[in-house]
Design a protein around this motif. Structure first.
Motif, PDB file in Angstrom:
ATOM      1  N   LEU A  88      31.768   6.377 -21.290  1.00 11.52           N
ATOM      2  CA  LEU A  88      31.666   7.769 -20.851  1.00 11.52           C
ATOM      3  C   LEU A  88      32.676   8.651 -21.581  1.00 11.52           C
ATOM      4  CD1 LEU A  88      31.142   7.276 -17.010  1.00 11.52           C
ATOM      5  CD2 LEU A  88      29.405   7.784 -18.740  1.00 11.52           C
ATOM      6  N   LYS A  89      33.895   8.133 -21.738  1.00 16.58           N
ATOM      7  CA  LYS A  89      34.937   8.889 -22.433  1.00 16.58           C
ATOM      8  C   LYS A  89      34.571   9.084 -23.905  1.00 16.58           C
ATOM      9  CE  LYS A  89      38.966   6.874 -22.536  1.00 16.58           C
ATOM     10  NZ  LYS A  89      40.305   6.380 -22.147  1.00 16.58           N
ATOM     11  N   PHE A  90      33.999   8.048 -24.515  1.00 16.82           N
ATOM     12  CA  PHE A  90      33.647   8.134 -25.930  1.00 16.82           C
ATOM     13  C   PHE A  90      32.499   9.118 -26.162  1.00 16.82           C
ATOM     14  CE2 PHE A  90      31.588   6.350 -29.836  1.00 16.82           C
ATOM     15  CZ  PHE A  90      32.634   6.640 -30.711  1.00 16.82           C
ATOM     16  N   ILE A  91      31.505   9.097 -25.275  1.00 15.49           N
ATOM     17  CA  ILE A  91      30.397  10.044 -25.411  1.00 15.49           C
ATOM     18  C   ILE A  91      30.892  11.478 -25.227  1.00 15.49           C
ATOM     19  CG2 ILE A  91      28.243  10.829 -24.357  1.00 15.49           C
ATOM     20  CD1 ILE A  91      27.555   7.846 -23.945  1.00 15.49           C
ATOM     21  N   ASP A  92      31.796  11.693 -24.290  1.00 11.57           N
ATOM     22  CA  ASP A  92      32.391  13.028 -24.137  1.00 11.57           C
ATOM     23  C   ASP A  92      33.120  13.443 -25.410  1.00 11.57           C
ATOM     24  OD1 ASP A  92      31.457  13.431 -21.593  1.00 11.57           O
ATOM     25  OD2 ASP A  92      33.308  12.788 -20.594  1.00 11.57           O
ATOM     26  N   TYR A  93      33.838  12.502 -25.997  1.00  8.45           N
ATOM     27  CA  TYR A  93      34.546  12.761 -27.257  1.00  8.45           C
ATOM     28  C   TYR A  93      33.556  13.187 -28.343  1.00  8.45           C
ATOM     29  CZ  TYR A  93      36.757  11.558 -31.727  1.00  8.45           C
ATOM     30  OH  TYR A  93      37.216  11.581 -33.023  1.00  8.45           O
ATOM     31  N   LEU A  94      32.440  12.474 -28.457  1.00  8.21           N
ATOM     32  CA  LEU A  94      31.435  12.793 -29.485  1.00  8.21           C
ATOM     33  C   LEU A  94      30.776  14.142 -29.224  1.00  8.21           C
ATOM     34  CD1 LEU A  94      29.672   9.336 -29.987  1.00  8.21           C
ATOM     35  CD2 LEU A  94      31.524  10.332 -31.351  1.00  8.21           C
ATOM     36  N   LYS A  95      30.508  14.442 -27.956  1.00 12.69           N
ATOM     37  CA  LYS A  95      29.847  15.714 -27.627  1.00 12.69           C
ATOM     38  C   LYS A  95      30.694  16.910 -28.035  1.00 12.69           C
ATOM     39  CE  LYS A  95      26.815  14.444 -23.779  1.00 12.69           C
ATOM     40  NZ  LYS A  95      26.528  14.637 -22.338  1.00 12.69           N
ATOM     41  N   ILE A 114      21.329   3.323 -18.696  1.00 10.47           N
ATOM     42  CA  ILE A 114      21.942   3.844 -17.469  1.00 10.47           C
ATOM     43  C   ILE A 114      23.096   4.778 -17.825  1.00 10.47           C
ATOM     44  CG2 ILE A 114      23.205   3.215 -15.370  1.00 10.47           C
ATOM     45  CD1 ILE A 114      21.664   0.556 -15.405  1.00 10.47           C
ATOM     46  N   ILE A 115      23.900   4.352 -18.798  1.00 13.94           N
ATOM     47  CA  ILE A 115      25.010   5.188 -19.259  1.00 13.94           C
ATOM     48  C   ILE A 115      24.471   6.445 -19.924  1.00 13.94           C
ATOM     49  CG2 ILE A 115      26.957   5.292 -20.870  1.00 13.94           C
ATOM     50  CD1 ILE A 115      27.236   2.215 -20.398  1.00 13.94           C
TER      51      ILE A 115
END
Length: 255
Positions: A88-95, A114-115
Motif C-alpha cells: 500500500l505504501k509503495f503504490i501510494d509512492y508511485l501514485k 485485493i490490494i
C-alpha cells in the motif's frame, strides 16, 4: 561498460525504459516476513533500498507511466502484515510520481487483485505498448499466433550471472536478450535486494520461455550500480569458465 540499449529498450539499472513506460519486475515485497516464518531470521531492510533505487532511477528517467511486471508481493496464499503495509505504501509512492500504474499478474500474485482493488488499480495478464508485450513469464500464452508485438519482455526468472576470478565468484544481476519462436525476448532481473537471483550459467531455469529457447545463444548484460556490462552469450561464458583462469579480473570494474 556498454551502451544500455537492448532492442530499443533502455536499461536503467534494474529498470527498463520503453517509450514512456518504466518497467520493473519481481519486487517480492514482504519476503523478509515470509522468511521469518520459515525460521530464517533476517531484518526487514528491503523496502528502504527499493525506494532509494527508485529515486535514483527516476532522476534519470522522464517516464510518466510505470509497469510492475509481476510478483509485487511474495506470499502465494495470504497477505502477511509486512505485505499489506509495504504494498500500500509503495503504490501510494508511485501514485505521487507517475500518471499511470500498470500491475501485471505474476505467479506470486493470486491475492494482489485485493490490494489493487483497495488502491483503485487493476491487475492485467499482460500489457502492450504496440511494439513490446510485457508478460510475467511463468506461462507461455496459449494463443501465440495472435501476438503481434515483435518483442516480449518477461520477468520471473530473476536472472543473474556468476563470474569467476580464480576461486572467487561474483554473482550479479543481468538482463538476457535472445530469440523465442518468431519473436525477440528480453528477460529482466528482479527488483529485489534479498537475493541476486538465479545464476543462468549454473542453476536450473524457471521460466518456460527459457526452457524452450536456445539459451546458449542468449546475450548477457550485467548491471551493477547503474553500469551495464556486456558479457557475450551464455555459451561464450560457459566456455570461458571452463578454462584454467576463467576471467581476467580487470574485465569488470565492481567499484
Amino acid at each position: 561498460m556498454v551502451q544500455n540499449n537492448i532492442l530499443g529498450a533502455k536499461i536503467l539499472d534494474l529498470a527498463l525504459e520503453v517509450e514512456d513506460h518504466l518497467i520493473i519486475s519481481d519486487l517480492h515485497l514482504g519476503y523478509e516476513e515470509a522468511l521469518n516464518y520459515q525460521g530464517i531470521m533476517i531484518p526487514k531492510f528491503q523496502y528502504p533500498k527499493i525506494i532509494k533505487r527508485m529515486e535514483e532511477i527516476r532522476s534519470r528517467s522522464d517516464c510518466t507511466k510505470i509497469i510492475i511486471n509481476g510478483d509485487l508481493k511474495h506470499e502465494f496464499g495470504k497477505i502477511n502484515r509486512q505485505e499489506w503495509e509495504e504494498t500500500l505504501k509503495f503504490i501510494d509512492y508511485l501514485k505521487e510520481r507517475f500518471q499511470d500504474i500498470i500491475l501485471i499478474k505474476g505467479n506470486h500474485d493470486p491475492l494482489t487483485p485485493i490490494i489493487a482493488q483497495k488502491t483503485g488499480l487493476e491487475v492485467y495478464p499482460h500489457y502492450s505498448t504496440g511494439n513490446f508485450l510485457m508478460i510475467h513469464g511463468d506461462k507461455i500464452p496459449t494463443k501465440w499466433d495472435d501476438i503481434t508485438e515483435k518483442t516480449i519482455i518477461i520477468g520471473h526468472e530473476h536472472p543473474s550471472v556468476g563470474i569467476r576470478s580464480g576461486e572467487r565468484m561474483e554473482k550479479i544481476k543481468c538482463y538476457l536478450k535472445g530469440d523465442f519462436r518468431d519473436k525477440k525476448i528480453i528477460v529482466m532481473p528482479s527488483f529485489n535486494f534479498i537475493t541476486e537471483g538465479s545464476d543462468v550459467l549454473h542453476e536450473k531455469l524457471l521460466s518456460p520461455f527459457l526452457k524452450e529457447a536456445n539459451n546458449n545463444a542468449m546475450e548477457v548484460f550485467g548491471v551493477e550500480n547503474f553500469e551495464t556490462f556486456y558479457f557475450g552469450t551464455i555459451k561464450h561464458l560457459l566456455n570461458v569458465q571452463q578454462e584454467p583462469y576463467p576471467y581476467d579480473a580487470h574485465f569488470i570494474d565492481f567499484d
